[in-house]
Design a protein around this motif. Structure first.
Motif, mmCIF file in Angstrom:
data_model
loop_
_atom_site.group_PDB
_atom_site.id
_atom_site.type_symbol
_atom_site.label_atom_id
_atom_site.label_comp_id
_atom_site.label_asym_id
_atom_site.label_seq_id
_atom_site.Cartn_x
_atom_site.Cartn_y
_atom_site.Cartn_z
ATOM 1 N N LEU A 37 41.843 27.864 6.067
ATOM 2 C CA LEU A 37 42.162 28.944 7.275
ATOM 3 C C LEU A 37 43.616 29.172 7.088
ATOM 4 O O LEU A 37 44.059 30.351 7.647
ATOM 5 C CB LEU A 37 41.868 28.015 8.485
ATOM 6 C CG LEU A 37 40.397 27.392 8.532
ATOM 7 C CD1 LEU A 37 40.325 26.510 9.882
ATOM 8 C CD2 LEU A 37 39.623 28.824 8.900
ATOM 9 N N ASN A 40 44.293 32.224 5.345
ATOM 10 C CA ASN A 40 43.391 33.472 6.069
ATOM 11 C C ASN A 40 42.362 33.957 5.337
ATOM 12 O O ASN A 40 41.957 35.139 5.141
ATOM 13 C CB ASN A 40 44.457 34.635 6.168
ATOM 14 C CG ASN A 40 43.938 35.563 7.448
ATOM 15 O OD1 ASN A 40 43.284 35.139 8.138
ATOM 16 N ND2 ASN A 40 44.252 36.724 7.174
ATOM 17 N N HIS A 42 38.467 33.542 5.297
ATOM 18 C CA HIS A 42 37.577 33.111 6.100
ATOM 19 C C HIS A 42 36.251 32.353 5.792
ATOM 20 O O HIS A 42 35.688 32.653 4.706
ATOM 21 C CB HIS A 42 36.991 34.262 6.935
ATOM 22 C CG HIS A 42 38.108 35.039 7.531
ATOM 23 N ND1 HIS A 42 38.707 34.990 8.813
ATOM 24 C CD2 HIS A 42 38.720 36.336 7.145
ATOM 25 C CE1 HIS A 42 39.882 35.444 9.225
ATOM 26 N NE2 HIS A 42 39.717 36.750 8.123
ATOM 27 N N CYS A 48 30.462 26.096 6.416
ATOM 28 C CA CYS A 48 30.183 25.150 7.484
ATOM 29 C C CYS A 48 29.053 24.299 7.227
ATOM 30 O O CYS A 48 28.742 23.151 7.745
ATOM 31 C CB CYS A 48 30.115 26.199 8.874
ATOM 32 S SG CYS A 48 31.628 26.884 9.227
ATOM 33 N N GLU A 70 31.805 25.750 16.671
ATOM 34 C CA GLU A 70 33.157 26.684 15.925
ATOM 35 C C GLU A 70 32.578 27.670 15.226
ATOM 36 O O GLU A 70 33.151 28.689 15.283
ATOM 37 C CB GLU A 70 34.077 25.578 15.121
ATOM 38 C CG GLU A 70 34.662 24.580 15.942
ATOM 39 C CD GLU A 70 35.452 23.657 15.130
ATOM 40 O OE1 GLU A 70 35.424 23.792 13.839
ATOM 41 O OE2 GLU A 70 35.883 22.599 15.445
ATOM 42 N N MET A 71 31.397 27.467 14.430
ATOM 43 C CA MET A 71 30.786 28.545 13.739
ATOM 44 C C MET A 71 30.485 29.831 14.513
ATOM 45 O O MET A 71 30.765 30.903 14.123
ATOM 46 C CB MET A 71 29.653 28.016 12.743
ATOM 47 C CG MET A 71 29.819 27.071 11.768
ATOM 48 S SD MET A 71 27.988 26.708 11.072
ATOM 49 C CE MET A 71 27.555 28.213 10.351
ATOM 50 N N LYS A 74 33.290 31.618 15.877
ATOM 51 C CA LYS A 74 33.883 32.600 15.065
ATOM 52 C C LYS A 74 33.239 33.652 14.543
ATOM 53 O O LYS A 74 33.492 34.532 13.720
ATOM 54 C CB LYS A 74 34.198 31.619 13.582
ATOM 55 C CG LYS A 74 35.577 30.698 13.693
ATOM 56 C CD LYS A 74 35.535 30.048 12.580
ATOM 57 C CE LYS A 74 36.667 28.782 12.490
ATOM 58 N NZ LYS A 74 37.726 28.949 13.423
#
Length: 420
Positions: A37, A40, A42, A48, A70-71, A74
Motif C-alpha cells: 500500500l 501505491n 493496489h 485479499c 475493506e475490500m 476499496k
C-alpha cells in the motif's frame, strides 16, 4: 529488484503473501500488505482472498470479515471463491445461522451462491442434525437454478448413514444416479461403513462390486472398511482373499490395510501368515506406524509372549514412536495375565517416568492383576488409596469389589469403610 530499477508488482506481492500465509506467518504477510500500500501498488481480489483464508485458518473470522469490508470499501468486488472462504470460516467456528444469513445476502452483494456455497452450508446444517433447515436449503438451491452435484448427494448420504437412516441413504444414491450423476468413492463409503457397522457384510461387499460395475473405482479406504469388518467378524481368511487382490486391481494396500490383516490373522490363529505380512510390508517400503506396533504388542500379550512384547516396545521407541497409554495398558494387562506382577508394576512406573499419564484403566488392571495373583492385601490397600484420591471412581470400585469376591480375596473391605 529495486536495485536494478524494478518495482514489485501486485503479482509479485501476491506470490510473497501467499508463501508467507502457507507457512503460517500471517503477521509478516500483513506487513507485506502494508508495504504494498505504501508503494501505491493496489491489492487485487487475489491478495485479499489469500489473506482472508489465512486469517480464517487462525480462527479469526471477525478479522476476516473486516478484511472483506475493506475490500468492498476499496471498490474490489470479491468473487465466489472469496465468499465461500468466509462461509467456511463462519461454519468452522459454529456460526451456522450467521453463515446462512451471509449466504442469503450474497445476491444483494451482486453474487449468486454457487453449488460450493450451498454444499458448505448443507454440511454445516446436517452436522448439527438440522434436517428441516437442510431440506429448505436444498429447495432454495434448486429454485435458484443451482443443481445439486455429487458432493451435495454425498453429503446427504453421509449424514443419513451417520444418523442410522441407511435405507434412506440408499434411496438418495438411487436418485442421484437417476439424475445422471456418477457416485464416487465418497458417495459409497458411508454406505459401506454403515452396512459393516450393522453386520450386513454381504451387502457391503455387494456395494463394493456395484461400485466397480458402475465405473466408480473403490479406493483403499473402501477396501480397508471391508477388511476391518471381515476380520472383526472372524472371517480373516475371506479378508485375506480380498487383500491379496488389491495390488492387481490398481489399489495397493497401505499401512492401515496391513495393520488390519496382521491383527486379524494373528487373532484367528494364523501367526505365521501375520508375521509374513509384517516382512512383506517392510520389503515393499511401507513403514510400520504406531498402530502397527500397538497391534503387534497386543497380539503378543494376548498369547502371553511378554518378553517378545517388551522387545517390540523397545523397537517401537527406537523407531521414533512414543508409546501411548494404550500401549502401556496392554503390557500391564499382559504381565498381569501371566502373574508377572513385579514387571506390571515396573511398566506403570515407566509410564510415569516417561510422562505418559496413567488413566483409571491402568490402575484397575493392576489392582485386578494383584488380586488374581494372590497379592490380596496390596490390591485392597491400593484400591482404597486410589478411591480416596479420586483416581479410581466408586463405580469402578464396586466392580472391583465383585471381582475380589469372585476370587475369594475380599477381606471385609466395604464401600462404607472406603468412605470413612
Amino acid at each position: 529488484m529495486r536495485g536494478q530499477g524494478f518495482l514489485p508488482d501486485v503479482v509479485t506481492y501476491n506470490t510473497l503473501i501467499g508463501s508467507l500465509c502457507s507457512r503460517g506467518k500471517l503477521g509478516l504477510a500483513m506487513k507485506v500488505l502494508d508495504q504494498l500500500l505504501k508503494e501505491n501498488c493496489h491489492p487485487s481480489i487475489i491478495t485479499c482472498t489469500i489473506l482472508i483464508e489465512a486469517t480464517i485458518l487462525e480462527g479469526g473470522i471477525d478479522q476476516a470479515m473486516k478484511l472483506l469490508d475493506e475490500m468492498l470499501a476499496k471498490g474490489l468486488r470479491p468473487d465466489m471463491y472469496t465468499y465461500n472462504a468466509i462461509l467456511r470460516g463462519l461454519c468452522k467456528e459454529g456460526m451456522v445461522d450467521k453463515a446462512f444469513d451471509f449466504l442469503i445476502s450474497l445476491p444483494s452483494k451482486g453474487s449468486e451462491p454457487d453449488v460450493i456455497s450451498y454444499n458448505i452450508m448443507l454440511r454445516a446444517l446436517l452436522n448439527r442434525k438440522r434436517w428441516k433447515d437442510g431440506e429448505k436449503l436444498v429447495a432454495e438451491m434448486v429454485s435458484r437454478g443451482c443443481g445439486p452435484n455429487v458432493v451435495t448427494y454425498s453429503t446427504l448420504i453421509n449424514a443419513l448413514c451417520h444418523d442410522g437412516n441407511v435405507e434412506d441413504a440408499v434411496d438418495v444414491l438411487k436418485d442421484m444416479m437417476e439424475r445422471g450423476l456418477t457416485p464416487d468413492s465418497y458417495s459409497y463409503d458411508p454406505l459401506i461403513t454403515a452396512f459393516c457397522r450393522e453386520g450386513r457384510l454381504d451387502l457391503a461387499i455387494k456395494f463394493l462390486d456395484y461400485m466397480v460395475s458402475n465405473g466408480s473405482a473403490p479406493d483403499i479406504v473402501n477396501y480397508n472398511t471391508i477388511l476391518g469388518a471381515l476380520c472383526k467378524s472372524g472371517s480373516a481368511n475371506q479378508a485375506l482373499e480380498i487383500f491379496e487382490k488389491l495390488g492387481g486391481i490398481g489399489c495397493p494396500p497401505n499401512v492401515s490395510s496391513y495393520n488390519t490383516m496382521i491383527s486379524g490373522l494373528w487373532i484367528s490363529g494364523d501367526r505365521m501368515r501375520a508375521l509374513r505380512l509384517v516382512s512383506e510390508m517392510i520389503s515393499k517400503g511401507i513403514d510400520p506406524d504406531g498402530i502397527t506396533y500397538n497391534s503387534l504388542i497386543s497380539c503378543l500379550c494376548r498369547d502371553g509372549m511378554m518378553d517378545e512384547s517388551m522387545g517390540l516396545l523397545r523397537d517401537m521407541e527406537d523407531s521414533g514412536f512414543k508409546p501411548t497409554v494404550i500401549t502401556y495398558n496392554t503390557l500391564i494387562l499382559g504381565f498381569c495375565k501371566v502373574h508377572r506382577m513385579d514387571e506390571a508394576i515396573n511398566i506403570l512406573t515407566e509410564m510415569v517416568e516417561k510422562e505418559c499419564c496413567p488413566n483409571e484403566t491402568s490402575y484397575i488392571l493392576l489392582i485386578q492383576g494383584l488380586a488374581y495373583a494372590g497379592w490380596v492385601t496390596i490390591a485392597v490397600d491400593l484400591a482404597k488409596a486410589l478411591v480416596a484420591r479420586s483416581v479410581v471412581s466408586r463405580d469402578s470400585f464396586r466392580r472391583l469389589h465383585k471381582a475380589f469376591r469372585m476370587v475369594n480375596v475380599h477381606k471385609g473391605t466395604t464401600l462404607s469403610k472406603i468412605r470413612k
